[in-house]
Write a protein that holds these residues in place. Sequence first.
Motif, short mmCIF file in Angstrom:
data_model
loop_
_atom_site.label_atom_id
_atom_site.label_comp_id
_atom_site.label_asym_id
_atom_site.label_seq_id
_atom_site.Cartn_x
_atom_site.Cartn_y
_atom_site.Cartn_z
N LYS A 211 5.27 -7.57 17.36
CA LYS A 211 6.03 -6.39 17.78
C LYS A 211 6.43 -5.64 16.51
O LYS A 211 7.31 -6.08 15.75
CB LYS A 211 7.26 -6.78 18.60
N ILE A 212 5.73 -4.53 16.25
CA ILE A 212 5.94 -3.75 15.02
C ILE A 212 6.40 -2.35 15.40
O ILE A 212 5.73 -1.64 16.16
CB ILE A 212 4.63 -3.68 14.19
N ALA A 213 7.55 -1.99 14.89
CA ALA A 213 8.13 -0.66 15.17
C ALA A 213 8.16 -0.39 16.68
O ALA A 213 7.87 0.71 17.14
CB ALA A 213 7.34 0.42 14.44
N GLY A 214 8.47 -1.44 17.45
CA GLY A 214 8.58 -1.30 18.91
C GLY A 214 7.27 -1.37 19.66
O GLY A 214 7.26 -1.38 20.89
N GLU A 215 6.12 -1.43 18.95
CA GLU A 215 4.80 -1.49 19.60
C GLU A 215 4.29 -2.93 19.64
O GLU A 215 4.47 -3.69 18.67
CB GLU A 215 3.79 -0.64 18.82
N MET A 216 3.62 -3.31 20.75
CA MET A 216 3.01 -4.64 20.86
C MET A 216 1.59 -4.55 20.30
O MET A 216 0.72 -3.88 20.87
CB MET A 216 2.98 -5.10 22.31
N ILE A 217 1.34 -5.23 19.17
CA ILE A 217 0.04 -5.18 18.50
C ILE A 217 -0.68 -6.52 18.67
O ILE A 217 -0.15 -7.57 18.28
CB ILE A 217 0.21 -4.86 16.99
N SER A 218 -1.87 -6.50 19.25
CA SER A 218 -2.63 -7.73 19.50
C SER A 218 -3.23 -8.25 18.19
O SER A 218 -3.99 -7.56 17.51
CB SER A 218 -3.76 -7.45 20.50
N LEU A 219 -2.90 -9.50 17.84
CA LEU A 219 -3.46 -10.12 16.64
C LEU A 219 -4.94 -10.40 16.82
O LEU A 219 -5.71 -10.37 15.86
CB LEU A 219 -2.69 -11.41 16.31
N ASN A 220 -5.36 -10.65 18.06
CA ASN A 220 -6.80 -10.82 18.34
C ASN A 220 -7.56 -9.54 17.99
O ASN A 220 -8.67 -9.58 17.46
CB ASN A 220 -7.03 -11.15 19.83
N LYS A 221 -6.94 -8.39 18.32
CA LYS A 221 -7.58 -7.10 18.04
C LYS A 221 -7.72 -6.88 16.53
O LYS A 221 -8.73 -6.36 16.06
CB LYS A 221 -6.77 -5.95 18.67
N VAL A 222 -6.71 -7.30 15.77
CA VAL A 222 -6.78 -7.19 14.30
C VAL A 222 -7.99 -7.98 13.79
O VAL A 222 -8.76 -7.51 12.95
CB VAL A 222 -5.48 -7.70 13.65
N GLU A 223 -8.18 -9.20 14.34
CA GLU A 223 -9.32 -10.04 13.93
C GLU A 223 -10.65 -9.39 14.33
O GLU A 223 -11.64 -9.44 13.58
CB GLU A 223 -9.20 -11.43 14.57
N VAL B 4 -1.87 -13.57 11.61
CA VAL B 4 -0.60 -14.11 12.11
C VAL B 4 0.49 -13.06 11.87
O VAL B 4 0.30 -12.13 11.08
CB VAL B 4 -0.21 -15.43 11.42
N SER B 5 1.61 -13.23 12.55
CA SER B 5 2.73 -12.31 12.31
C SER B 5 3.94 -13.11 11.86
O SER B 5 4.14 -14.25 12.29
CB SER B 5 3.05 -11.52 13.58
N ILE B 6 4.74 -12.50 11.00
CA ILE B 6 5.97 -13.11 10.52
C ILE B 6 7.09 -12.06 10.57
O ILE B 6 6.81 -10.87 10.60
CB ILE B 6 5.82 -13.68 9.08
N PRO B 7 8.35 -12.50 10.59
CA PRO B 7 9.45 -11.54 10.69
C PRO B 7 9.48 -10.56 9.50
O PRO B 7 9.09 -10.89 8.38
CB PRO B 7 10.70 -12.43 10.67
N ASP B 8 9.92 -9.34 9.80
CA ASP B 8 10.06 -8.30 8.77
C ASP B 8 11.35 -7.53 9.07
O ASP B 8 11.52 -7.04 10.19
CB ASP B 8 8.84 -7.36 8.82
N ARG B 9 12.24 -7.45 8.09
CA ARG B 9 13.55 -6.82 8.33
C ARG B 9 13.43 -5.36 8.74
O ARG B 9 14.20 -4.87 9.56
CB ARG B 9 14.41 -6.91 7.06
N ARG B 10 12.46 -4.66 8.17
CA ARG B 10 12.35 -3.22 8.40
C ARG B 10 11.61 -2.89 9.69
O ARG B 10 12.06 -2.09 10.50
CB ARG B 10 11.64 -2.58 7.20
N LYS B 11 10.45 -3.57 9.90
CA LYS B 11 9.58 -3.21 11.04
C LYS B 11 9.68 -4.17 12.21
O LYS B 11 8.98 -4.00 13.21
CB LYS B 11 8.13 -3.13 10.57
N GLY B 12 10.49 -5.22 12.08
CA GLY B 12 10.55 -6.23 13.15
C GLY B 12 9.63 -7.40 12.82
O GLY B 12 10.06 -8.54 12.71
N GLU B 13 8.32 -7.09 12.66
CA GLU B 13 7.34 -8.11 12.27
C GLU B 13 6.28 -7.46 11.37
O GLU B 13 6.10 -6.24 11.40
CB GLU B 13 6.66 -8.74 13.49
N GLN B 14 5.60 -8.27 10.59
CA GLN B 14 4.47 -7.78 9.81
C GLN B 14 3.29 -8.72 10.01
O GLN B 14 3.46 -9.89 10.37
CB GLN B 14 4.82 -7.67 8.33
N ILE B 15 2.08 -8.21 9.79
CA ILE B 15 0.86 -8.98 10.01
C ILE B 15 0.28 -9.42 8.66
O ILE B 15 0.14 -8.63 7.74
CB ILE B 15 -0.19 -8.14 10.78
#
Length: 501
Positions: A406-418, A433-444
């Motif tokens: 979940k980045i900037a409120g959007e649900m981003i598929s990690l499968n799609k990134v691959e 993979v995704s990990i927490p990010d203070r600014r964007k919620g999560e980062q890939i």
Amino acid sequence: MTLQIPEEINLFDEMVKQAKLHPKKVIIEDMQSRFTYKKFLIAVNIMSKKILESAGHEERIGLFLPNVAAQAIVLFALFKNEQQPCLLNFTMGTQNIIDCMETASLQTVITSREFVKKADLSFTLDEMEKQVKIIYLEDLTNGISTLHKISGLVESRVAGLKKRKMSDVILFTSGTEAKPKGVVLTHRNIYANIVQVKEYIELNENDRIFNPLPLFHSFGMTVGAILPFILNMKSFLYPSPLNFRDIPKAIYKDKSTLFVATNFFFANYARFATKKQFQSLRIVVAGAEKLKEDVRETYKEKFGITILEGYGATETSPIISLNTPQHVKEGTVGRLIPLMEAKVARVEGVSEGGNLLLKGPNVMKGYLIHGKGFVPCAEWYNTGDIARIDEDGFIHIIARLKRFAKIAGEMISLNKVEELALECFGTSDFYAVSIPDRRKGEQIIVFTTQSRFSPREFKKFIKSRKMSMLYMPSEIRQIAEVPLLGSGKPNYWRLEKLAKE
């Protein structure tokens, strides 16, 4: 005619029916031994007595064994005793194994000295021995007397006269998020899945299954070690799916016709196999993780093989859907097998598809939860997978619900990134993979074993596809090798941990 599944089933009784019809047929083989139905039935009868002598009538017995015929003998011996085998995953680490034993309230575990030594599991076994009684297969077999042998032979002649009660089998989830859960499958669940598959895909008694998947993996157990005895189809148990160079040779030698593995394993077998070594294969099925396009094309071009993608879960014994030689739609996991129902529940923030819910006779009885005990399965089993079902009934798996960032409120598929990385760099060797990010919620974060990759090139590619730049990873990191689960799937939990570090 509607497919009917009896309410009460014991898998030992079902094996006996076939053993009576085909006593001389070689039904199971490994690197060192081969058994006809008759020889197997006698071995099971003897083993069932030896287990009762050593462990009594304990409700559950742990199995900590490699992928060999001896494990199938122990499995059916426990079915005969109406005891519950708990198959322990020896790749999941000492603490997780201890957790599994506690979850199932195990008092006894059967293992092998030779296996423990070869697999370098002495430390794990020492820790296990603090909790449970360890029985070694070598001691059970060395203690077989003439009386045991006579008794086993006599019982094989009168087998089938007594009808046994239905029991359970317990497998364990990988425990990547919390303590592993025990998945309780009844004999009826497993039998139903075998019958469902037989009804759906053309299998015959001349087929020969090659199974390199460990029996603690639900596909390895159901398809590799139980289905053969129920449907009278020979199985070859290979000790490890990681012997990439030798497995194609073993398939050629066995003249196997049916082969099941994961995308990762298929990719590696292709590096060493020749077309001749795979010439006997009639049905090749990929499961456990998404089949990548480059692997699919390699098998078509190099071997003339269409890999049929399927879908399953430990909780469904395991097969849910399958492409067949007659009904294939690439990029899907096929249609539901008979007697299964599915519905798709909307998930907030996910624009395509929804949460896949299932029910059918192959869906588990329930979970064993550490510290809580048995929790029955709800009417609809929640797969946790985001999927859509098209107008022809084919299932498209979009991602695991947990495989979204979940980045900037959007649900981003990690499968799609691959998938985008595969299209850009021409190889599927990219893991997001995704990990927490203070600014964007999560980062890939994306990991790869490839040495040639350019983040700038990937950014340009994403732009050229008119995709959101939220699909662009914060970082692409090179690693020496991809960590794997015992099932052959990438261990994303380990990668996530690595990303956080």
